[in-house]
Design an enzyme around this catalytic site. Sequence first.
Site, PDB file in Angstrom:
ATOM      1  N   GLU A 152     -29.107  61.264  28.066  1.00  0.00           N
ATOM      2  CA  GLU A 152     -27.873  61.978  27.720  1.00  0.00           C
ATOM      3  C   GLU A 152     -27.656  63.189  28.631  1.00  0.00           C
ATOM      4  O   GLU A 152     -26.727  63.968  28.426  1.00  0.00           O
ATOM      5  CB  GLU A 152     -27.914  62.429  26.252  1.00  0.00           C
ATOM      6  CG  GLU A 152     -27.944  61.270  25.263  1.00  0.00           C
ATOM      7  CD  GLU A 152     -28.022  61.726  23.820  1.00  0.00           C
ATOM      8  OE1 GLU A 152     -27.810  62.936  23.555  1.00  0.00           O
ATOM      9  OE2 GLU A 152     -28.290  60.883  22.959  1.00  0.00           O
ATOM     10  N   GLU A 154     -29.529  65.790  28.860  1.00  0.00           N
ATOM     11  CA  GLU A 154     -29.906  67.053  28.227  1.00  0.00           C
ATOM     12  C   GLU A 154     -31.056  67.721  28.983  1.00  0.00           C
ATOM     13  O   GLU A 154     -32.004  67.059  29.407  1.00  0.00           O
ATOM     14  CB  GLU A 154     -30.312  66.821  26.771  1.00  0.00           C
ATOM     15  CG  GLU A 154     -29.154  66.431  25.886  1.00  0.00           C
ATOM     16  CD  GLU A 154     -29.546  66.255  24.432  1.00  0.00           C
ATOM     17  OE1 GLU A 154     -28.690  66.491  23.567  1.00  0.00           O
ATOM     18  OE2 GLU A 154     -30.701  65.884  24.158  1.00  0.00           O
TER      19      GLU A 154
END
Length: 199
Positions: A152, A154
């Site tokens: 993702e 992150e």
Amino acid sequence: MARMVELILREIPFKGYFQVSRYHLRHTQFKGGMGPRISREVFERGHAVCVVPYDPIRDEIALIEQFRPGAYAAGDPDPWLIEVVAGIIDANETLEDVARRESLEETGLTISALDYLGKHYMTPGGSSESIAMYAGCADFTRLGGLHGMADEGEDIRVFAVPAREAIAMVHDNRIRNAMTALALLLFESRRQVLRRDWQ
């Protein structure tokens, strides 16, 4: 007079990672009767949970820091924000499931107990998102490092601060995320009770 909303039409002009809906509606007014037809775009990203991870033995809070595209788009010269743990509720998840999952993903912490702090809308003038807020009991013995879901994108740094310092960071504007500021202030009102109960 009863409060009423008359939905005339709902359109979805954009659907991607997030969704924008356009609502055409009328609603009752304080002066009485129905108001005029209005059209409003609403940003719809689902609902979320945030957690203030707290170690009652150390009297510390775990905070995270990460890049935020919204702050970047607003022209913030430093769009890396200090926050508490948070995440969107997936299908078939309870609020407590999300609190525990996100705490593990973003900090590496296992939450042993949760205390509900409330549910709030951050920007109800233009977004449907609500955020359920919790304090979460955890052991910070091995806290540290970088976390997040690589798939993702992150990139999350976690660190601990004394509880009083976290509150001071709200007051002196080192914490600029409204969700985090509110969650920490709600936590502070419960801190002494939680510290006693969770030790």
